[in-house]
Design an enzyme around this catalytic site. Structure first.
Site, short mmCIF file in Angstrom:
data_model
loop_
_atom_site.label_atom_id
_atom_site.label_comp_id
_atom_site.label_asym_id
_atom_site.label_seq_id
_atom_site.Cartn_x
_atom_site.Cartn_y
_atom_site.Cartn_z
N ASP A 163 0.84 -1.21 0.00
CA ASP A 163 0.00 0.00 0.00
C ASP A 163 0.88 1.25 0.00
OD1 ASP A 163 -2.35 -1.58 0.20
OD2 ASP A 163 -1.98 -1.81 2.34
N HIS A 190 -5.48 -3.34 5.39
CA HIS A 190 -5.07 -3.69 4.03
C HIS A 190 -6.27 -4.21 3.22
CE1 HIS A 190 -2.58 -4.93 0.70
NE2 HIS A 190 -3.01 -6.18 0.81
C1 LMR Z 1 -2.70 -6.60 -3.03
O1 LMR Z 1 -2.89 -5.59 -2.36
O2 LMR Z 1 -2.32 -6.54 -4.21
C2 LMR Z 1 -2.91 -7.95 -2.40
O3 LMR Z 1 -3.51 -7.80 -1.15
C3 LMR Z 1 -3.66 -8.90 -3.26
C4 LMR Z 1 -5.09 -8.50 -3.53
O4 LMR Z 1 -5.96 -9.38 -3.50
O5 LMR Z 1 -5.36 -7.33 -3.81
#
Ligand code: LMR
Length: 326
Positions: A163, A190
């Site tokens: 992120d 997240h």
């Molecule tokens: C991401 O942020 O790319 C990972 O958490 C995978 C997803 O499913 O987005």
């Protein structure tokens, strides 16, 4: 796989998601079947080839790291015993239209099993948890460790580095800067609205128009989905996630070695909000996340975002806790 790190620490990267080339439709199924077959019969041949192939592949990098491949539940103890740092990216990936929470059903059990292995074989290791939904799997890991009597909140770290990488990249694009010169704190969790970039605290100090703030916040919050959609059924971010995971693991190793001022964002046990876990900047040291930093001053837009993030995070954390307690 086990790697021996540059600081002479032993690292295990435990993945049940290394696949032989398969159709996107088969991917999730193979992942689970591979794991179960390994458990029941000592190995699915395709799965075995993929794991050992990846170990051979990675072992050719001239990094000074020692690489060894381990396979299936039977070798989990060999993979984990004596480790200082364990990175858990295992699990099935999203497909277009899915949220990270849609992965809970399968990935929760995988994380539980692996964390039980950690509690048994390397209870003092730092754990970097990548498996989605991170907002729930960190709580699952904590409950497993509590049950085993090995829980050290400083050593359980949900990885949110991607992120931050995305935020630095997208903000740099808007500002016309090199992303390596940009530092965007990303707090919360997240997934979707729980990913909260603090654009008011960007370094170098910068100002954004309301439409830039809207654009950047949405793009950072949906960065994972952007990749899932671009891959059109073939999985989610792997390369940028590997980059972010390596960056975070390296920071953990520098902390373990005793380097000063190792600061990264991570989803950790926290008293910054009323929630049990929350991502903020943390200082990494010999014992893990030794200091958890406060949020700092937020503007009105960020305060509203924080409330939304907390609301969703509360449910995700609770879901993880209940998975183990019930
Ligand atoms: C991401 O942020 O790319 C990972 O958490 C995978 C997803 O499913 O987005």
């Amino acid at each position: 796989m086990e790697f021996r790190g540059s600081a002479n620490q032993r690292i295990a990267r435990i993945s049940a998601h290394l696949q032989p080339s398969s159709t996107p439709q088969m991917e999730a199924k193979n992942s689970v079947m591979g794991r179960e077959n390994c458990r029941a019969k000592g190995g699915n041949p395709g799965f075995k080839v993929a794991i050992l192939g990846a170990a051979a592949d990675v072992s050719h990098m001239d990094t000074g790291a020692v690489v060894r491949g381990f396979l299936g539940a039977k070798q989990l103890e060999d993979a984990l015993t004596g480790m200082d740092l364990v990175i858990i990216p295992a699990g099935v990936p999203r497909k277009p239209g899915m949220t990270r929470d849609d992965l809970f059903k399968i990935n929760a059990g995988i994380v539980k099993t692996l964390c039980e292995g950690v509690a048994k074989c390397c209870p003092n290791a730092i754990v970097n948890l990548i498996s989605n939904p991170v907002n729930s799997t960190v709580a699952i890991a904590a409950e497993v460790f509590k049950k085993a009597g090995t829980y050290d909140p400083k050593k359980l770290l949900g990885v949110t580095t991607l992120d931050v990488a995305r935020a630095n990249t997208f903000v740099a694009e808007v500002l016309g800067l090199d992303p390596r010169e940009v530092d965007v704190p990303v707090v919360g969790g997240h997934a979707g609205v729980t990913i909260l970039p603090l654009l008011s605290q960007v370094k170098p100090p910068s100002s954004f128009t309301p439409s830039e703030i809207e654009y950047l916040t949405n793009r950072i919050q949906n960065g994972g989905t952007e990749v899932v959609e671009a891959k059109a059924g073939a999985g989610s971010a792997t390369l940028s996630m590997a980059y972010a995971a390596a960056k975070f693991a390296d920071a953990c190793l520098r902390g373990l070695r005793g380097d000063a001022n190792v600061i990264e964002c991570s989803f950790v046990a926290s008293q910054v909000t009323e929630l049990a876990f929350f991502a903020t900047k943390v200082r990494l040291g010999r014992t893990g996340a030794e200091e958890v930093y406060q949020l700092g001053p937020l503007n009105e837009y960020e305060r509203i975002g924080l409330e939304k993030a907390k609301e969703e995070l509360a449910g995700s954390i609770q879901k993880g806790v209940e998975f183990i307690r019930k």
